[in-house]
Design a protein around this motif. Sequence first.
Motif, PDB file in Angstrom:
ATOM      1  N   GLY A   1       0.787  -1.222   0.000  1.00  0.00           N
ATOM      2  CA  GLY A   1       0.000   0.000   0.000  1.00  0.00           C
ATOM      3  C   GLY A   1       0.815   1.266   0.000  1.00  0.00           C
ATOM      4  N   CYS A   2       0.260   2.301   0.627  1.00  0.00           N
ATOM      5  CA  CYS A   2       0.875   3.626   0.581  1.00  0.00           C
ATOM      6  C   CYS A   2       2.226   3.670   1.296  1.00  0.00           C
ATOM      7  N   ASP A   3       2.450   2.847   2.324  1.00  0.00           N
ATOM      8  CA  ASP A   3       3.762   2.852   2.973  1.00  0.00           C
ATOM      9  C   ASP A   3       4.851   2.448   1.991  1.00  0.00           C
ATOM     10  N   ALA A   4       4.589   1.412   1.210  1.00  0.00           N
ATOM     11  CA  ALA A   4       5.565   0.969   0.214  1.00  0.00           C
ATOM     12  C   ALA A   4       5.741   2.016  -0.878  1.00  0.00           C
TER      13      ALA A   4
ATOM     14  N   LYS B   1      -3.618   5.746  -6.690  1.00  0.00           N
ATOM     15  CA  LYS B   1      -4.462   6.939  -6.691  1.00  0.00           C
ATOM     16  C   LYS B   1      -5.242   7.027  -5.374  1.00  0.00           C
ATOM     17  N   SER B   2      -4.519   6.968  -4.273  1.00  0.00           N
ATOM     18  CA  SER B   2      -5.148   7.050  -2.952  1.00  0.00           C
ATOM     19  C   SER B   2      -4.908   8.437  -2.369  1.00  0.00           C
ATOM     20  N   ASN B   3      -5.616   8.752  -1.301  1.00  0.00           N
ATOM     21  CA  ASN B   3      -5.406  10.026  -0.623  1.00  0.00           C
ATOM     22  C   ASN B   3      -3.955  10.166  -0.178  1.00  0.00           C
ATOM     23  N   ALA B   4      -3.400   9.108   0.378  1.00  0.00           N
ATOM     24  CA  ALA B   4      -2.021   9.187   0.891  1.00  0.00           C
ATOM     25  C   ALA B   4      -1.016   9.447  -0.233  1.00  0.00           C
TER      26      ALA B   4
ATOM     27  N   PHE C   1       1.307  12.667  -0.723  1.00  0.00           N
ATOM     28  CA  PHE C   1       2.748  12.558  -0.947  1.00  0.00           C
ATOM     29  C   PHE C   1       3.171  13.427  -2.129  1.00  0.00           C
ATOM     30  N   ASP C   2       2.375  13.429  -3.207  1.00  0.00           N
ATOM     31  CA  ASP C   2       2.685  14.289  -4.358  1.00  0.00           C
ATOM     32  C   ASP C   2       2.648  15.760  -3.954  1.00  0.00           C
ATOM     33  N   CYS C   3       1.718  16.108  -3.087  1.00  0.00           N
ATOM     34  CA  CYS C   3       1.653  17.473  -2.556  1.00  0.00           C
ATOM     35  C   CYS C   3       2.925  17.780  -1.756  1.00  0.00           C
ATOM     36  N   PHE C   4       3.342  16.830  -0.927  1.00  0.00           N
ATOM     37  CA  PHE C   4       4.590  16.950  -0.161  1.00  0.00           C
ATOM     38  C   PHE C   4       5.778  17.198  -1.098  1.00  0.00           C
ATOM     39  N   LEU C   5       5.817  16.489  -2.223  1.00  0.00           N
ATOM     40  CA  LEU C   5       6.898  16.697  -3.200  1.00  0.00           C
ATOM     41  C   LEU C   5       6.903  18.126  -3.715  1.00  0.00           C
ATOM     42  N   SER C   6       5.695  18.696  -3.925  1.00  0.00           N
ATOM     43  CA  SER C   6       5.617  20.073  -4.437  1.00  0.00           C
ATOM     44  C   SER C   6       6.044  21.091  -3.386  1.00  0.00           C
ATOM     45  N   LEU C   7       6.046  20.703  -2.148  1.00  0.00           N
ATOM     46  CA  LEU C   7       6.484  21.592  -1.069  1.00  0.00           C
ATOM     47  C   LEU C   7       7.963  21.430  -0.732  1.00  0.00           C
ATOM     48  N   SER C   8       8.530  20.281  -1.065  1.00  0.00           N
ATOM     49  CA  SER C   8       9.890  20.012  -0.604  1.00  0.00           C
ATOM     50  C   SER C   8      10.927  19.773  -1.693  1.00  0.00           C
ATOM     51  N   PHE C   9      10.518  19.347  -2.891  1.00  0.00           N
ATOM     52  CA  PHE C   9      11.492  19.012  -3.929  1.00  0.00           C
ATOM     53  C   PHE C   9      11.347  19.854  -5.196  1.00  0.00           C
ATOM     54  N   TYR C  10      10.125  20.076  -5.630  1.00  0.00           N
ATOM     55  CA  TYR C  10       9.868  20.681  -6.931  1.00  0.00           C
ATOM     56  C   TYR C  10       8.907  21.856  -6.791  1.00  0.00           C
TER      57      TYR C  10
ATOM     58  N   LEU D   1       1.366  12.175   6.770  1.00  0.00           N
ATOM     59  CA  LEU D   1       0.933  13.118   5.735  1.00  0.00           C
ATOM     60  C   LEU D   1      -0.394  13.762   6.108  1.00  0.00           C
ATOM     61  N   GLY D   2      -1.292  12.965   6.704  1.00  0.00           N
ATOM     62  CA  GLY D   2      -2.602  13.471   7.089  1.00  0.00           C
ATOM     63  C   GLY D   2      -2.551  14.556   8.156  1.00  0.00           C
ATOM     64  N   LYS D   3      -1.485  14.581   8.942  1.00  0.00           N
ATOM     65  CA  LYS D   3      -1.331  15.635   9.963  1.00  0.00           C
ATOM     66  C   LYS D   3      -1.080  16.999   9.332  1.00  0.00           C
ATOM     67  N   TYR D   4      -0.422  17.007   8.179  1.00  0.00           N
ATOM     68  CA  TYR D   4       0.051  18.264   7.602  1.00  0.00           C
ATOM     69  C   TYR D   4      -0.608  18.657   6.284  1.00  0.00           C
TER      70      TYR D   4
END
Length: 173
Positions: free
Chosen positions: A17-20, A59-62, A66-75, A146-149
Amino acid sequence: RKDNRVLVYDERCMGKGCDALCSLRLKFHMESMEERKRKGLNLPEVFISVRDNCVGQNKSNATMQFDCFLSLSFYKRVLILYLIPGHSHMMADRVVAWAKGGLKHKDIFIPAEMVNAMNSVKSIRAEYIDHKSRWRECWKGWKDWLGKYIQSMPVGFTGNYVFEFHEGKVTMK
């Protein structure tokens, strides 16, 4: 050439799942950034990913968070394109078939043997991720962290095929 990376891990560590997915994707982005730095290349501003339309895994929420996290931290921008549902015949499907071909008719008992068999295929560079290593590349709890932030996607988001994340904000089409 060994252009296609195959990461082998013990599913007892992270499941499927999303952890992997998040752990493996983070490993990819971290290594890609390090490689670009080593070569003296500029870091990319945009990341584009074409994915199969697997709701629940790809295509899950997590994974969207994570893609949102990438836009904040990498790209600056992260663009995700999901293909029409069904068998997509994507490159990843072919790589899996090639990897299985490398394993065919072999008695394999340990991960190192599996990786060696896959690496016998001309276009595959396989690597085993040892969840017991001190580097701990297998993280659990991505969904909660991820859900915390980052907010969850709105109901019905899986009906969209194109997602653009820019500074933590998403546009869906």
